[in-house]
Design a protein around this motif. Structure first.
Motif, PDB file in Angstrom:
ATOM      1  N   THR A 106      41.461  49.531  36.573  1.00  0.00           N
ATOM      2  CA  THR A 106      42.047  49.596  35.234  1.00  0.00           C
ATOM      3  C   THR A 106      43.533  49.950  35.357  1.00  0.00           C
ATOM      4  OG1 THR A 106      41.645  51.961  34.926  1.00  0.00           O
ATOM      5  CG2 THR A 106      39.840  50.469  34.351  1.00  0.00           C
ATOM      6  N   ASP A 169      35.956  42.120  36.333  1.00  0.00           N
ATOM      7  CA  ASP A 169      37.058  41.190  36.535  1.00  0.00           C
ATOM      8  C   ASP A 169      38.408  41.914  36.397  1.00  0.00           C
ATOM      9  OD1 ASP A 169      38.163  38.766  37.129  1.00  0.00           O
ATOM     10  OD2 ASP A 169      37.964  37.929  35.120  1.00  0.00           O
ATOM     11  N   HIS A 177      38.695  38.926  27.852  1.00  0.00           N
ATOM     12  CA  HIS A 177      37.707  39.995  27.816  1.00  0.00           C
ATOM     13  C   HIS A 177      36.304  39.378  27.764  1.00  0.00           C
ATOM     14  CE1 HIS A 177      37.778  38.873  23.580  1.00  0.00           C
ATOM     15  NE2 HIS A 177      36.645  39.552  23.415  1.00  0.00           N
ATOM     16  N   GLY A 178      35.309  40.212  27.912  1.00  0.00           N
ATOM     17  CA  GLY A 178      33.928  39.747  27.867  1.00  0.00           C
ATOM     18  C   GLY A 178      33.323  39.582  29.259  1.00  0.00           C
ATOM     19  N   ALA A 215      32.369  36.210  27.680  1.00  0.00           N
ATOM     20  CA  ALA A 215      33.747  35.848  28.029  1.00  0.00           C
ATOM     21  C   ALA A 215      34.091  34.482  27.456  1.00  0.00           C
ATOM     22  CB  ALA A 215      33.913  35.845  29.540  1.00  0.00           C
ATOM     23  N   TYR A 217      37.201  33.127  28.339  1.00  0.00           N
ATOM     24  CA  TYR A 217      38.301  32.619  29.154  1.00  0.00           C
ATOM     25  C   TYR A 217      37.834  31.968  30.446  1.00  0.00           C
ATOM     26  CZ  TYR A 217      37.828  36.961  31.890  1.00  0.00           C
ATOM     27  OH  TYR A 217      37.358  37.992  32.666  1.00  0.00           O
ATOM     28  N   GLY A 245      32.939  42.685  32.665  1.00  0.00           N
ATOM     29  CA  GLY A 245      34.020  42.612  31.689  1.00  0.00           C
ATOM     30  C   GLY A 245      35.340  42.611  32.418  1.00  0.00           C
ATOM     31  N   ASN A 246      36.418  42.718  31.684  1.00  0.00           N
ATOM     32  CA  ASN A 246      37.757  42.679  32.265  1.00  0.00           C
ATOM     33  C   ASN A 246      38.373  44.073  32.270  1.00  0.00           C
ATOM     34  OD1 ASN A 246      40.244  41.960  33.225  1.00  0.00           O
ATOM     35  ND2 ASN A 246      40.914  40.923  31.349  1.00  0.00           N
ATOM     36  N   ARG A 248      41.239  44.892  32.880  1.00  0.00           N
ATOM     37  CA  ARG A 248      42.617  44.880  32.393  1.00  0.00           C
ATOM     38  C   ARG A 248      42.683  44.793  30.867  1.00  0.00           C
ATOM     39  NH1 ARG A 248      46.421  46.770  35.888  1.00  0.00           N
ATOM     40  NH2 ARG A 248      45.660  46.373  37.992  1.00  0.00           N
ATOM     41  N   ASN A 249      41.520  44.679  30.249  1.00  0.00           N
ATOM     42  CA  ASN A 249      41.471  44.715  28.788  1.00  0.00           C
ATOM     43  C   ASN A 249      41.327  46.175  28.360  1.00  0.00           C
ATOM     44  OD1 ASN A 249      39.400  44.871  26.307  1.00  0.00           O
ATOM     45  ND2 ASN A 249      40.703  43.060  26.052  1.00  0.00           N
ATOM     46  N   GLN A 251      40.190  47.861  25.773  1.00  0.00           N
ATOM     47  CA  GLN A 251      38.907  48.294  25.203  1.00  0.00           C
ATOM     48  C   GLN A 251      37.805  48.324  26.268  1.00  0.00           C
ATOM     49  OE1 GLN A 251      40.879  45.892  23.608  1.00  0.00           O
ATOM     50  NE2 GLN A 251      41.690  47.510  22.268  1.00  0.00           N
ATOM     51  N   GLU A 252      37.737  47.277  27.078  1.00  0.00           N
ATOM     52  CA  GLU A 252      36.701  47.247  28.108  1.00  0.00           C
ATOM     53  C   GLU A 252      37.001  48.241  29.218  1.00  0.00           C
ATOM     54  OE1 GLU A 252      34.823  42.846  27.500  1.00  0.00           O
ATOM     55  OE2 GLU A 252      36.311  43.052  29.090  1.00  0.00           O
TER      56      GLU A 252
END
Length: 279
Positions: A106, A169, A177-178, A215, A217, A245-246, A248-249, A251-252
């Motif tokens: 993160t 991810d 995200h997702g 996701a 993307y 999930g991602n 780098r997002n 929220q995730e």
């Protein structure tokens, strides 16, 4: 005559008394136990048969216990051993690739390798509670590897009913995200065909049922067939890779960095595996 008759009568009485004593002695068990309850020894046919039945039932139960291998991606010591993790190993389809990688993290620095192991442990506990035999490709977060081909070998040797790799991810794409579920495609053996497809669908449905977004993307409807994942290519068991999930997002990343969030991910993965096994 009266005297002789008395003698005969006395003899008859004595004979009858003697016969009664002999018959009574013959009717007693040799052990002195209750005549109505024959004694049993530990080696009696009945007890031996019962013991054999119990042993057979225990063996059958053990043989019928599903086996799941959880594969927490990367490892905490990878970054400090670049030579070891960069060496080339078999990747399937006639290719080779690096033994392993460091994984992502993160923005605040929470590493993927720690996330992967914690989620795997939590999912493993849930599966164990449901009577599933669980194995891991690694159980600590301060080592190096195992290499990707060795991770596949662990699942193959355990003859696992399902092998599930756990990752996150690190896409820097804006808004990425997702979750998505990756698998080997096109399949290289029977296990990578319909069995693997049933596994990835069950995992996808478990994640989606827990409220995690699919996701948008990469992949299609939460599923991503790939030919470059060594752990999937080299598996002879139904195998899937969950990108939870991602990281780098924002929220995730927040969810992955919290114990409550990791428990949610773990339960969703476990429920998907249980649905696949029909357990």
């Amino acid at each position: 005559m009266a005297a002789w008759s008395a003698v005969l009568t006395t003899r008859r009485l004595l004979s009858l008394l003697l016969l009664s004593l002999v018959l009574g002695a013959c009717s007693q068990p040799a052990t002195g136990g209750d005549p109505a309850t024959p004694s049993r020894t530990a080696n009696s046919p009945t007890e031996t048969a019962d013991s054999a039945t119990r042993t057979a039932n225990t063996t059958t139960q053990a043989a019928n216990t599903p086996v799941v291998v959880l594969d927490p991606g990367h490892n905490g010591g990878n970054a400090s051993h670049p030579a070891a993790i960069n060496r080339q190993v078999p990747a399937g389809r006639g290719r080779s690739k690096a033994c392993n990688t460091t994984g992502t993290a993160t923005a605040a620095g929470y590493p993927e390798h720690a996330f992967n192991l914690d989620v795997a442990r939590r999912a493993g506990r849930r599966l164990t509670e449901r009577g599933i035999e669980v194995g891991y490709t690694r159980t600590a977060d301060d080592g190096v590897g195992p290499c990707v081909h060795e991770r596949a070998r662990i699942g193959n040797e355990r003859e696992a009913d399902a092998v599930v790799s756990i990752h996150a991810d690190g896409s820097t794409d804006r808004g990425a995200h997702g979750f998505h579920i990756a698998y080997s495609a096109p399949p290289l053996n029977e296990a990578q065909g319909e069995p693997a497809l049933r596994l990835v669908r069950a995992l996808r449905d478990g994640m989606r049922g827990a409220g995690f977004p699919v996701a948008g993307y990469l992949g299609e409807n939460g599923l991503s067939g790939r030919d470059d994942l060594a752990g999937m290519n080299l598996s002879t068991r139904p195998a899937a890779l969950v990108e939870c999930g991602n990281m780098r997002n924002p929220q995730e990343a927040a969810a992955m960095s919290s114990a409550e969030g990791r428990q949610r991910y773990a339960e969703a993965i476990a429920e998907g595996i249980l649905a696949y096994l029909g357990a």
